[in-house]
Scaffold this active site. Structure first.
Site, short mmCIF file in Angstrom:
data_model
loop_
_atom_site.label_atom_id
_atom_site.label_comp_id
_atom_site.label_asym_id
_atom_site.label_seq_id
_atom_site.Cartn_x
_atom_site.Cartn_y
_atom_site.Cartn_z
N ASP A 130 32.89 37.48 36.56
CA ASP A 130 32.39 37.13 37.91
C ASP A 130 30.88 37.26 38.10
O ASP A 130 30.42 37.69 39.17
CB ASP A 130 33.11 37.98 38.96
CG ASP A 130 34.61 37.78 38.96
OD1 ASP A 130 35.10 36.95 38.18
OD2 ASP A 130 35.31 38.48 39.72
N CYS A 169 36.28 44.22 40.22
CA CYS A 169 36.92 43.25 39.32
C CYS A 169 36.90 43.66 37.86
O CYS A 169 37.83 43.34 37.11
CB CYS A 169 36.30 41.87 39.51
SG CYS A 169 36.69 41.20 41.14
N LYS A 214 39.78 32.70 39.15
CA LYS A 214 40.82 33.65 39.53
C LYS A 214 40.78 33.92 41.03
O LYS A 214 39.69 34.02 41.62
CB LYS A 214 40.66 34.97 38.74
CG LYS A 214 39.34 35.71 38.99
CD LYS A 214 39.24 36.88 38.03
CE LYS A 214 38.08 37.80 38.29
NZ LYS A 214 38.00 38.43 39.60
N1 TIU Z 1 34.13 40.36 41.25
C1 TIU Z 1 34.30 41.39 42.10
O1 TIU Z 1 34.07 42.54 41.76
N2 TIU Z 1 34.68 41.07 43.42
C2 TIU Z 1 34.36 41.83 44.50
O2 TIU Z 1 34.72 41.49 45.63
N3 TIU Z 1 33.62 42.95 44.28
C3 TIU Z 1 33.08 43.77 45.21
O3 TIU Z 1 32.54 44.81 44.82
N4 TIU Z 1 33.14 43.45 46.48
#
Ligand code: TIU
Length: 222
Positions: free
Chosen positions: A24, A162, A129
């Site tokens: 991500d 994530c 995802k």
């Molecule tokens: N990719 C991921 O970690 N999504 C989140 O929403 N992370 C946050 O820390 N908000």
């Protein structure tokens, strides 16, 4: 077997069974106007992970080892976004709303793209995802065995959301997991430190952690 100098002890891996998963690293989390900022976070804490993640990508590409990228993004009709996730939080912008980087956390919008420094190569897998974990509602569980991957190096954001969720999912599925400590970041530096310690505690209850430099050294010696 080759090894990476890691905590809590050396990480042994089969030379052809190692894959990199970059979680991500999207504009929505790292740039102003995206999902991360809409949640009230200080995005400045994440930028430091870009250069180390770029070095990891270079090391894996140089050895022709598999690289997988993930993106947290929902379908434009939000049919894969549970109402609980869309409604969460008290900010003015929610998932699917129009923001400075396009609709927040929606596939195909500018914010859903991976940051240019870490752009996937055409032959690299990019998994979209809908959840925090990369195994939930995706093909990742089928793809890893097809690639012959048994051992995974993790990078990306955010460490305790994530990245940690996906590393725990992978661990439960039998993968040996190592977190590249400097190629991951959190909006909360204390949470990053705590997450790394939780993963490696109890002699590697979830897995291992190592700096990018140690991974480069091990891959360079293959
Ligand atoms: N990719 C991921 O970690 N999504 C989140 O929403 N992370 C946050 O820390 N908000």
């Amino acid at each position: 077997m080759p090894t990476i100098a890691a905590r809590p002890y050396d990480f042994a891996f089969p030379a052809r069974g190692l894959g990199l998963i970059v979680i991500d690293m999207q504009r929505d989390f790292l740039e102003p106007g995206g999902f991360g900022e809409a949640l009230g976070n200080d995005i400045g804490h994440l930028a430091g992970a870009i250069a180390p993640a770029r070095r990891l990508l270079a090391a894996f590409r140089a050895r022709k080892l598999p690289v997988i990228h993930t993106r947290e993004a929902h379908l434009p009709d939000l049919s894969d976004c549970p109402p609980a996730k869309r409604q969460r939080g008290r900010g003015s912008l929610h998932i699917g709303d129009a923001g400075p980087l396009g609709r927040i956390l929606v596939d195909g919008e500018p914010g859903s793209a991976i940051v240019p420094e870490l752009a996937p190569l055409p032959d690299e897998l990019v998994i979209r995802k809908p959840g925090k974990g990369a195994f939930h509602a995706t093909s990742l569980g089928r793809i890893l065995p097809q690639l012959g991957i048994s051992h995974l190096v993790f990078a990306g954001v955010t460490t305790e959301v994530c990245v940690q969720t996906t590393m725990r999912e992978a661990n439960d599925r039998g993968y040996e997991c190592l977190l590249a400590e400097d190629a991951t970041a959190s909006y909360f530096p204390a949470f990053k430190l705590a997450a790394v310690e939780m993963l490696v505690a109890q002699d590697g209850i979830v897995g291992w952690a190592a700096p990018v430099e140690a991974i480069e050294t091990a891959l360079g010696a293959l």
